[in-house]
Design a protein around this motif. Structure first.
Motif, mmCIF file in Angstrom:
data_model
loop_
_atom_site.group_PDB
_atom_site.id
_atom_site.type_symbol
_atom_site.label_atom_id
_atom_site.label_comp_id
_atom_site.label_asym_id
_atom_site.label_seq_id
_atom_site.Cartn_x
_atom_site.Cartn_y
_atom_site.Cartn_z
ATOM 1 N N TRP A 226 -14.588 -18.071 -93.252
ATOM 2 C CA TRP A 226 -14.234 -17.054 -94.241
ATOM 3 C C TRP A 226 -13.448 -15.922 -93.591
ATOM 4 O O TRP A 226 -12.486 -15.410 -94.174
ATOM 5 N N SER A 227 -13.834 -15.540 -92.376
ATOM 6 C CA SER A 227 -13.118 -14.455 -91.702
ATOM 7 C C SER A 227 -11.677 -14.852 -91.414
ATOM 8 O O SER A 227 -10.760 -14.042 -91.558
ATOM 9 N N TYR A 228 -11.460 -16.117 -91.028
ATOM 10 C CA TYR A 228 -10.091 -16.585 -90.776
ATOM 11 C C TYR A 228 -9.285 -16.630 -92.070
ATOM 12 O O TYR A 228 -8.088 -16.314 -92.089
ATOM 13 N N TYR A 229 -9.948 -17.025 -93.145
ATOM 14 C CA TYR A 229 -9.280 -17.035 -94.449
ATOM 15 C C TYR A 229 -8.873 -15.617 -94.843
ATOM 16 O O TYR A 229 -7.761 -15.398 -95.355
ATOM 17 N N CYS A 230 -9.746 -14.651 -94.601
ATOM 18 C CA CYS A 230 -9.407 -13.250 -94.880
ATOM 19 C C CYS A 230 -8.212 -12.813 -94.038
ATOM 20 O O CYS A 230 -7.363 -12.042 -94.496
ATOM 21 N N GLY A 231 -8.151 -13.302 -92.796
ATOM 22 C CA GLY A 231 -6.984 -13.015 -91.957
ATOM 23 C C GLY A 231 -5.708 -13.546 -92.582
ATOM 24 O O GLY A 231 -4.655 -12.898 -92.531
ATOM 25 N N CYS A 232 -5.782 -14.730 -93.204
ATOM 26 C CA CYS A 232 -4.618 -15.296 -93.904
ATOM 27 C C CYS A 232 -4.197 -14.411 -95.066
ATOM 28 O O CYS A 232 -3.002 -14.164 -95.274
ATOM 29 N N LEU A 233 -5.165 -13.932 -95.840
ATOM 30 C CA LEU A 233 -4.858 -13.046 -96.963
ATOM 31 C C LEU A 233 -4.169 -11.777 -96.478
ATOM 32 O O LEU A 233 -3.161 -11.336 -97.056
ATOM 33 N N ASN A 234 -4.719 -11.183 -95.426
ATOM 34 C CA ASN A 234 -4.114 -9.962 -94.876
ATOM 35 C C ASN A 234 -2.694 -10.216 -94.414
ATOM 36 O O ASN A 234 -1.787 -9.402 -94.651
ATOM 37 N N SER A 235 -2.489 -11.346 -93.740
ATOM 38 C CA SER A 235 -1.148 -11.662 -93.227
ATOM 39 C C SER A 235 -0.155 -11.856 -94.362
ATOM 40 O O SER A 235 0.989 -11.405 -94.287
ATOM 41 N N LYS A 236 -0.589 -12.545 -95.409
ATOM 42 C CA LYS A 236 0.295 -12.736 -96.567
ATOM 43 C C LYS A 236 0.740 -11.386 -97.131
ATOM 44 O O LYS A 236 1.927 -11.165 -97.404
ATOM 45 N N GLU A 237 -0.222 -10.480 -97.296
ATOM 46 C CA GLU A 237 0.099 -9.172 -97.861
ATOM 47 C C GLU A 237 1.019 -8.385 -96.938
ATOM 48 O O GLU A 237 1.935 -7.681 -97.400
ATOM 49 N N ARG A 238 0.800 -8.492 -95.648
ATOM 50 C CA ARG A 238 1.657 -7.783 -94.695
ATOM 51 C C ARG A 238 3.075 -8.361 -94.681
ATOM 52 O O ARG A 238 4.050 -7.620 -94.571
ATOM 53 N N ILE A 239 3.170 -9.681 -94.780
ATOM 54 C CA ILE A 239 4.496 -10.300 -94.832
ATOM 55 C C ILE A 239 5.246 -9.832 -96.078
ATOM 56 O O ILE A 239 6.422 -9.443 -96.014
ATOM 57 N N LYS A 257 4.128 -15.315 -87.582
ATOM 58 C CA LYS A 257 3.421 -15.970 -86.474
ATOM 59 C C LYS A 257 1.917 -15.739 -86.592
ATOM 60 O O LYS A 257 1.109 -16.639 -86.359
ATOM 61 N N THR A 258 1.538 -14.526 -86.998
ATOM 62 C CA THR A 258 0.119 -14.208 -87.181
ATOM 63 C C THR A 258 -0.469 -15.022 -88.319
ATOM 64 O O THR A 258 -1.601 -15.513 -88.233
ATOM 65 N N PHE A 259 0.306 -15.180 -89.396
ATOM 66 C CA PHE A 259 -0.168 -16.001 -90.514
ATOM 67 C C PHE A 259 -0.440 -17.428 -90.054
ATOM 68 O O PHE A 259 -1.461 -18.035 -90.423
ATOM 69 N N TYR A 260 0.442 -17.966 -89.249
ATOM 70 C CA TYR A 260 0.261 -19.326 -88.740
ATOM 71 C C TYR A 260 -1.018 -19.415 -87.902
ATOM 72 O O TYR A 260 -1.802 -20.362 -88.033
ATOM 73 N N SER A 261 -1.245 -18.404 -87.060
ATOM 74 C CA SER A 261 -2.440 -18.408 -86.207
ATOM 75 C C SER A 261 -3.715 -18.384 -87.033
ATOM 76 O O SER A 261 -4.654 -19.151 -86.777
ATOM 77 N N TRP A 262 -3.758 -17.505 -88.057
ATOM 78 C CA TRP A 262 -4.942 -17.432 -88.908
ATOM 79 C C TRP A 262 -5.139 -18.737 -89.689
ATOM 80 O O TRP A 262 -6.270 -19.223 -89.829
ATOM 81 N N SER A 263 -4.050 -19.299 -90.202
ATOM 82 C CA SER A 263 -4.138 -20.543 -90.975
ATOM 83 C C SER A 263 -4.682 -21.674 -90.115
ATOM 84 O O SER A 263 -5.537 -22.456 -90.538
ATOM 85 N N LYS A 264 -4.172 -21.757 -88.908
ATOM 86 C CA LYS A 264 -4.596 -22.812 -87.991
ATOM 87 C C LYS A 264 -6.077 -22.656 -87.637
ATOM 88 O O LYS A 264 -6.834 -23.627 -87.627
ATOM 89 N N LEU A 265 -6.482 -21.423 -87.365
ATOM 90 C CA LEU A 265 -7.891 -21.160 -87.064
ATOM 91 C C LEU A 265 -8.783 -21.538 -88.241
ATOM 92 O O LEU A 265 -9.839 -22.156 -88.069
ATOM 93 N N CYS A 266 -8.356 -21.153 -89.446
ATOM 94 C CA CYS A 266 -9.148 -21.417 -90.640
ATOM 95 C C CYS A 266 -9.310 -22.912 -90.872
ATOM 96 O O CYS A 266 -10.423 -23.409 -91.110
ATOM 97 N N ILE A 267 -8.215 -23.639 -90.799
ATOM 98 C CA ILE A 267 -8.266 -25.070 -91.090
ATOM 99 C C ILE A 267 -9.007 -25.831 -89.994
ATOM 100 O O ILE A 267 -9.788 -26.752 -90.268
#
Length: 322
Positions: A226-239, A257-267
């Motif tokens: 869930w924390s990694y998914y939240c990182g994806c949400l934050n990255s999307k908004e920042r992008i 690049k940060t979005f990719y890192s969070w997505s990879k961690l989450c999956i």
């Protein structure tokens, strides 16, 4: 106003062994004109009674008892109740130096800025400082430069605490309820509204990392995905934020690049939850990806498109550093 009122928002949940330290650090401030808002977020321990006892002894304290809704919800309740011209946040397992508010206000008036940021002392459970989060020097910058530093995750950093804000900067801005890393979703939006920001190298905030129950200490538990998914949400908004403002388009490569890192961690982490949960998170990540307004590199597009296969390929791919 010669002595402006400063509101201090303190979200409280299950910290009865730390709450005295936090509140006492506020009551012993050298600057006395304070509006201390203690938000009892449905705490199951003795924190509600402790807060009420403090309120009976000092009329600068207001206590709000509410149903548990998480850190963001508690902060938002506090933001809706502030009376001060300025505000700051102190987490209930942390504390601040006795002269923090006085020093913040001195800089606000001398430098004519909207936000003052200080460094953090990182402490262990015995209150021993073992690290610092600060700059090498103090400096004054405009709000846009401050936002770029936050997007780079360097001093003054994304922490909501360790900063004194003009209250009006939070108009129309609240923390996302239910999300981990909520500071990453909020602080840059606040500083984007500031004209001038002063960053002082002095560490006035004491941040305890690793306490049992602290979000940072639980990221190897079931909350990790869930924390990694939240990182994806934050990255999307920042992008999308960087895409919308020409001043920040240069920050887009780092944010993608940060979005990719969070997505990879989450999956990757979701592969440990079983096939059904894994597919659910793949769907969530793809949904976030399609909401991104900026062009995305081929590597990320391929990864997202074939994320459903990752469950089967992960044992091989993890050795390939894909």
């Amino acid at each position: 106003m010669a002595n402006p009122l400063v509101s201090i928002i303190v979200p409280i949940y299950n910290v009865e062994h730390y709450i005295h330290r936090a509140i006492n650090s506020l009551l012993h401030q050298t600057y006395p004109f304070l509006d201390i808002i203690l938000i009892d977020d449905g705490s199951p321990d003795k924190c509600p009674q402790i807060c009420d006892e403090y309120a009976r002894k000092d009329n600068r304290i207001r206590v709000i008892h509410k149903k548990n809704g998480g850190l963001s919800d508690a902060r938002n309740v506090g933001l809706n109740l502030v009376r001060g011209e300025y505000l700051t946040f102190v987490d209930s397992d942390d504390y601040i130096s006795p002269d923090t508010i006085e020093k913040f206000l001195k800089i606000i008036h001398e430098e004519n800025v909207d936000v003052v940021c200080c460094g953090l002392n990182i402490i262990n459970d015995k209150e021993v400082i073992y690290d610092h989060r600060a700059g090498n020097t103090s400096f004054k910058i405009n709000g846009k430069t401050a936002v770029k530093l936050l997007l780079e995750d360097v001093f003054p950093y994304n922490f909501a605490p360790a900063k004194l804000y003009k209250q009006k900067l939070f108009e129309g801005i609240r923390f996302p309820v239910g999300r981990i890393y909520e500071d990453l979703a909020t602080t840059y939006l606040v500083l984007n509204k500031a004209e001038k920001v002063y960053c002082m190298k002095e560490c006035l905030y004491y941040y305890e990392r690793g306490r049992e129950g602290n979000i940072t200490s639980e990221l190897n538990s079931t909350k990790a995905v869930w924390s990694y998914y939240c990182g994806c949400l934050n990255s999307k908004e920042r992008i999308n934020f960087c895409q919308s403002f020409p001043d920040y388009t240069e920050m887009l490569p780092a944010q993608t690049k940060t979005f990719y890192s969070w997505s990879k961690l989450c999956i990757e982490a979701a592969t440990k939850l079983g096939k059904n949960e894994y597919k659910t998170y793949c769907k969530k990540i793809r949904s976030i990806f399609h909401e991104i307004k900026a062009p995305m590199p081929l590597k990320i597009r391929v990864f997202i498109k074939f994320s459903n296969l990752y469950y089967y390929l992960y044992p091989i791919l993890k050795w390939k550093n894909f």
